[in-house]
Motif scaffolding. Structure first.
Motif, PDB file in Angstrom:
ATOM      1  N   TYR A 368       0.861  -1.187   0.000  1.00  0.00           N
ATOM      2  CA  TYR A 368       0.000   0.000   0.000  1.00  0.00           C
ATOM      3  C   TYR A 368       0.892   1.229   0.000  1.00  0.00           C
ATOM      4  O   TYR A 368       1.858   1.314   0.778  1.00  0.00           O
ATOM      5  CB  TYR A 368      -0.930   0.070   1.217  1.00  0.00           C
ATOM      6  CG  TYR A 368      -1.723   1.371   1.211  1.00  0.00           C
ATOM      7  CD1 TYR A 368      -2.831   1.509   0.385  1.00  0.00           C
ATOM      8  CD2 TYR A 368      -1.319   2.466   1.971  1.00  0.00           C
ATOM      9  CE1 TYR A 368      -3.537   2.702   0.330  1.00  0.00           C
ATOM     10  CE2 TYR A 368      -2.020   3.663   1.926  1.00  0.00           C
ATOM     11  CZ  TYR A 368      -3.131   3.771   1.099  1.00  0.00           C
ATOM     12  OH  TYR A 368      -3.813   4.965   1.032  1.00  0.00           O
ATOM     13  N   ALA A 369       0.583   2.195  -0.867  1.00  0.00           N
ATOM     14  CA  ALA A 369       1.353   3.436  -0.925  1.00  0.00           C
ATOM     15  C   ALA A 369       0.417   4.594  -1.236  1.00  0.00           C
ATOM     16  O   ALA A 369      -0.540   4.457  -2.015  1.00  0.00           O
ATOM     17  CB  ALA A 369       2.445   3.350  -1.978  1.00  0.00           C
ATOM     18  N   TYR A 370       0.708   5.728  -0.621  1.00  0.00           N
ATOM     19  CA  TYR A 370      -0.063   6.962  -0.859  1.00  0.00           C
ATOM     20  C   TYR A 370       0.900   8.071  -1.248  1.00  0.00           C
ATOM     21  O   TYR A 370       1.921   8.270  -0.577  1.00  0.00           O
ATOM     22  CB  TYR A 370      -0.840   7.368   0.388  1.00  0.00           C
ATOM     23  CG  TYR A 370      -1.650   8.640   0.215  1.00  0.00           C
ATOM     24  CD1 TYR A 370      -2.959   8.569  -0.249  1.00  0.00           C
ATOM     25  CD2 TYR A 370      -1.106   9.892   0.501  1.00  0.00           C
ATOM     26  CE1 TYR A 370      -3.712   9.727  -0.427  1.00  0.00           C
ATOM     27  CE2 TYR A 370      -1.849  11.052   0.336  1.00  0.00           C
ATOM     28  CZ  TYR A 370      -3.146  10.961  -0.134  1.00  0.00           C
ATOM     29  OH  TYR A 370      -3.893  12.107  -0.317  1.00  0.00           O
ATOM     30  N   GLY A 371       0.595   8.769  -2.336  1.00  0.00           N
ATOM     31  CA  GLY A 371       1.453   9.856  -2.793  1.00  0.00           C
ATOM     32  C   GLY A 371       0.694  11.144  -2.968  1.00  0.00           C
ATOM     33  O   GLY A 371      -0.473  11.143  -3.394  1.00  0.00           O
ATOM     34  N   ASP A 372       1.342  12.250  -2.627  1.00  0.00           N
ATOM     35  CA  ASP A 372       0.743  13.579  -2.762  1.00  0.00           C
ATOM     36  C   ASP A 372       1.712  14.439  -3.577  1.00  0.00           C
ATOM     37  O   ASP A 372       2.843  14.689  -3.150  1.00  0.00           O
ATOM     38  CB  ASP A 372       0.505  14.189  -1.384  1.00  0.00           C
ATOM     39  CG  ASP A 372      -0.340  15.449  -1.449  1.00  0.00           C
ATOM     40  OD1 ASP A 372       0.209  16.503  -1.826  1.00  0.00           O
ATOM     41  OD2 ASP A 372      -1.536  15.398  -1.115  1.00  0.00           O
ATOM     42  N   PHE A 373       1.265  14.907  -4.749  1.00  0.00           N
ATOM     43  CA  PHE A 373       2.089  15.673  -5.678  1.00  0.00           C
ATOM     44  C   PHE A 373       1.501  17.071  -5.823  1.00  0.00           C
ATOM     45  O   PHE A 373       0.327  17.214  -6.206  1.00  0.00           O
ATOM     46  CB  PHE A 373       2.133  14.987  -7.047  1.00  0.00           C
ATOM     47  CG  PHE A 373       2.737  13.615  -7.032  1.00  0.00           C
ATOM     48  CD1 PHE A 373       4.016  13.412  -7.511  1.00  0.00           C
ATOM     49  CD2 PHE A 373       2.028  12.521  -6.542  1.00  0.00           C
ATOM     50  CE1 PHE A 373       4.588  12.139  -7.520  1.00  0.00           C
ATOM     51  CE2 PHE A 373       2.586  11.253  -6.534  1.00  0.00           C
ATOM     52  CZ  PHE A 373       3.873  11.068  -7.022  1.00  0.00           C
ATOM     53  N   GLN A 374       2.288  18.094  -5.555  1.00  0.00           N
ATOM     54  CA  GLN A 374       1.790  19.460  -5.613  1.00  0.00           C
ATOM     55  C   GLN A 374       2.736  20.357  -6.388  1.00  0.00           C
ATOM     56  O   GLN A 374       3.950  20.175  -6.367  1.00  0.00           O
ATOM     57  CB  GLN A 374       1.602  20.025  -4.204  1.00  0.00           C
ATOM     58  CG  GLN A 374       0.573  19.267  -3.371  1.00  0.00           C
ATOM     59  CD  GLN A 374       0.214  19.983  -2.101  1.00  0.00           C
ATOM     60  OE1 GLN A 374      -0.122  21.166  -2.098  1.00  0.00           O
ATOM     61  NE2 GLN A 374       0.272  19.264  -0.983  1.00  0.00           N
ATOM     62  N   GLY A 375       2.136  21.343  -7.084  1.00  0.00           N
ATOM     63  CA  GLY A 375       2.912  22.325  -7.826  1.00  0.00           C
ATOM     64  C   GLY A 375       2.411  23.721  -7.524  1.00  0.00           C
ATOM     65  O   GLY A 375       1.203  23.979  -7.537  1.00  0.00           O
ATOM     66  N   ASP A 376       3.338  24.629  -7.239  1.00  0.00           N
ATOM     67  CA  ASP A 376       2.967  26.026  -7.006  1.00  0.00           C
ATOM     68  C   ASP A 376       2.420  26.637  -8.292  1.00  0.00           C
ATOM     69  O   ASP A 376       2.527  26.053  -9.377  1.00  0.00           O
ATOM     70  CB  ASP A 376       4.181  26.823  -6.522  1.00  0.00           C
ATOM     71  CG  ASP A 376       4.656  26.369  -5.150  1.00  0.00           C
ATOM     72  OD1 ASP A 376       3.881  25.683  -4.452  1.00  0.00           O
ATOM     73  OD2 ASP A 376       5.803  26.694  -4.792  1.00  0.00           O
ATOM     74  N   ALA A 377       1.872  27.829  -8.184  1.00  0.00           N
ATOM     75  CA  ALA A 377       1.308  28.508  -9.351  1.00  0.00           C
ATOM     76  C   ALA A 377       2.392  28.769 -10.391  1.00  0.00           C
ATOM     77  O   ALA A 377       3.496  29.213 -10.062  1.00  0.00           O
ATOM     78  CB  ALA A 377       0.655  29.816  -8.923  1.00  0.00           C
TER      79      ALA A 377
END
Length: 434
Positions: A368-377
Motif C-alpha cells: 500500500y502506498a499513498y502519494g501527494d504531488f503538488q505544484g505552485d502557481a
C-alpha cells in the motif's frame, strides 16, 4: 558538459569506495513504489554456460521465456471507461559463452483477447497498442566478457537511472545500445550509447523510436558496500531532428547529472534501516526547454517481512522549463505506478511525498502506498495537486509462477473535471517463467 561536475561525481564515488570498502550484501531496498511494481513480473535470469569448443556455443545454448496474461481496466471519472485483456510474453535464446563471446535474441509479443477487451472508445491500448497486436524482436545482441570487463552491443534491456525497462505492463522498454562495464570488488564503471528504443513508453503503435537525432551517451560510477552506497551518472541527451519535432516529436536535448548516496544500518538480523539522498541537475540544450534541479530523500525500516518507507522530492522552479525523467520511469524516490513528478514541473516549483508499506509472508506480499504531488502557481497562475494510491497483492511460487493484482486510484484535486489523473485503474497479472 561541465567538467567540474563530471570530476566531482566521479571523485565523490571513488572517495566513498576508499573510505568504506566493506563487503556488499543483499539489502532488498526498493528505489520507489514504481520499481516495486516493476519487479513483480521480471523474467528469471539464468546463468550462461561456459564451453571450450565453438560448436558447443549452440549446443549448450539456453531457451528461456515467460508467458504473461494481463487484464487492465480504467474507471474514468470524466471520460469513457476502457479495458483490455492480453496474452503474450517473451521467448529468448542465449548462446553459451566461448572464450568470453556470447549472444542472444528475444521476441516480445502482446495480443488482445478480443472477447475480453473493450471495443472502439472503450478499448485500453496500453497492453497491445491500437492495433491490438504487438510483436517485436526486442533483443538481438552480442556480448564479450573478460575478467572484470564486459561489453554488450545490440538490442537489449537497460536499467539505469534515466534509461530503464519500466516493466509494469505487458511490454517493457528495450534499447538499441552499446554498453561497456568494468567491475571491481565494490565499484562498477559504466559507459555506453543508445540511439533507439521500443516498448510501452515508446508507444506500442511504433516500432523502434529514435532517442534524439544523435542518440544518447552516458557514463556511470556505482559503489555498493555493506554500509554505504553511491551512484554518479551523466547523460548527454540529443534533440530529435527539426523535421521530427515539427511532426510532433518531443525536444529532450539536455545534459543530465544524477547522484545519490545512501547509508544502511542493521540493528540485528531482523531490523534494517536505510536512508538515501538524491540529486538531479539538467541543463538545457538546443532550446528543448528541459532544465531542472531536483532534490530527494527516502528513509526505510525493514522489520522481518514488514517494510515501511517514505520518500520526498522537490523540483526547483525554472521559468518556462520542465524536467525530463529520461527514457522510462526514472529513478526519483516518489515515482508511483502512474504519477511521477515530471507531470507537474513545467514552469513551477513542484514537490511530492510518498509513504508506503510492504508486507511479505511466505509466498504472499501486500503493498500500500499513498502519494501527494503538488505544484505552485506557474506563470499563468495555475497550480497542480494530484494524489495517488497504489494497492497491490502478489503471490509467487518458486520464482516461476506469479499472480498479482494492483489497484491504482488517481485524483486531480486542483482540476476535478479534468480527464488527466481522475480515474481508478485495476489490473491482474499472471506470469509464468520457463
Amino acid at each position: 558538459m561541465d567538467k567540474k561536475i563530471v570530476l566531482s561525481f566521479i571523485g565523490f564515488t571513488l572517495l566513498t569506495t576508499t573510505l568504506f570498502g566493506a563487503a556488499a550484501e543483499n539489502r532488498d531496498r526498493k528505489q520507489s513504489v514504481k520499481q516495486m511494481i516493476g519487479d513483480v513480473a521480471k523474467s528469471e535470469q539464468k546463468k550462461i554456460t561456459i564451453v571450450d569448443k565453438f560448436r558447443h556455443m549452440f549446443e549448450d545454448g539456453k531457451v528461456t521465456g515467460q508467458i504473461r496474461l494481463m487484464y487492465m481496466g480504467y474507471d474514468e471519472q470524466n471520460s469513457n471507461n476502457s479495458d483490455a485483456t492480453a496474452l503474450g510474453g517473451m521467448l529468448k535464446y542465449e548462446l553459451a559463452s566461448y572464450k568470453g563471446f556470447s549472444g542472444g535474441v528475444a521476441f516480445r509479443t502482446s495480443n488482445d483477447i478480443r472477447a475480453l477487451s473493450g471495443s472502439d472508445l472503450h478499448h485500453n491500448s496500453e497492453l497491445s497498442g491500437d492495433s491490438r497486436s504487438y510483436t517485436q524482436l526486442s533483443q538481438a545482441y552480442i556480448s564479450y566478457t573478460q575478467d572484470k570487463f564486459s561489453f554488450k552491443g545490440g538490442r537489449q534491456i537497460l536499467d539505469t537511472p534515466l534509461a530503464d525497462s519500466d516493466d509494469i505492463r505487458m511490454i517493457p522498454n528495450s534499447f538499441n545500445a552499446y554498453v561497456a562495464e568494468y567491475k571491481l570488488e565494490h565499484v562498477e564503471l559504466h559507459g555506453g550509447y543508445f540511439d533507439r528504443w521500443q516498448g510501452s513508453d515508446a508507444g506500442l503503435d511504433n516500432t523502434w523510436v529514435r532517442t534524439g537525432k544523435n542518440g544518447t551517451f552516458f557514463t556511470g560510477v556505482v559503489y555498493d558496500g555493506k554500509t554505504f552506497e553511491a551512484n554518479g551518472w551523466i547523460y548527454d541527451f540529443s534533440n530529435a531532428s527539426q523535421t521530427a519535432i515539427a511532426s510532433g516529436a518531443d525536444a529532450n536535448g539536455n545534459d543530465s547529472y544524477y547522484v545519490d548516496f545512501g547509508a544502511h544500518y542493521h540493528i540485528n538480523k531482523d531490523i534494517h534501516l536505510h536512508g538515501v539522498v538524491q540529486y538531479l541537475k539538467q541543463n538545457e540544450r538546443d532550446n528543448s526547454n528541459v532544465s531542472s534541479e531536483i532534490y530527494g530523500a527516502t528513509a526505510e525500516v525493514v522489520i522481518k517481512g514488514l517494510t515501511l518507507n517514505v520518500g520526498y522530492n522537490d523540483a526547483k522552479r525554472e521559468a518556462g522549463k520542465h524536467s525530463f525523467s529520461g527514457y522510462g520511469g526514472g529513478y526519483l524516490f516518489t515515482n508511483m505506478d502512474a504519477m511521477i513528478l515530471d507531470e507537474i514541473t513545467e514552469d513551477r516549483r513542484a514537490y511530492a511525498w510518498v509513504g508506503g508499506l510492504n508486507y511479505e509472508v511466505g509466498e504472499m506480499s501486500f503493498l500500500y502506498a499513498y502519494g501527494d504531488f503538488q505544484g505552485d502557481a506557474d506563470s499563468a497562475g495555475v497550480k497542480a495537486h494530484i494524489t495517488e494510491q497504489n494497492i497491490g497483492l502478489e503471490y509467487t511460487h518458486d520464482k516461476e509462477l506469479t499472480i498479482a493484482a494492483l489497484y491504482v486510484i488517481d485524483r486531480n484535486k486542483e482540476e476535478p473535471q479534468s480527464q488527466d489523473f481522475n480515474n481508478d485503474n485495476f489490473r491482474v497479472l499472471v506470469a509464468y517463467n520457463f
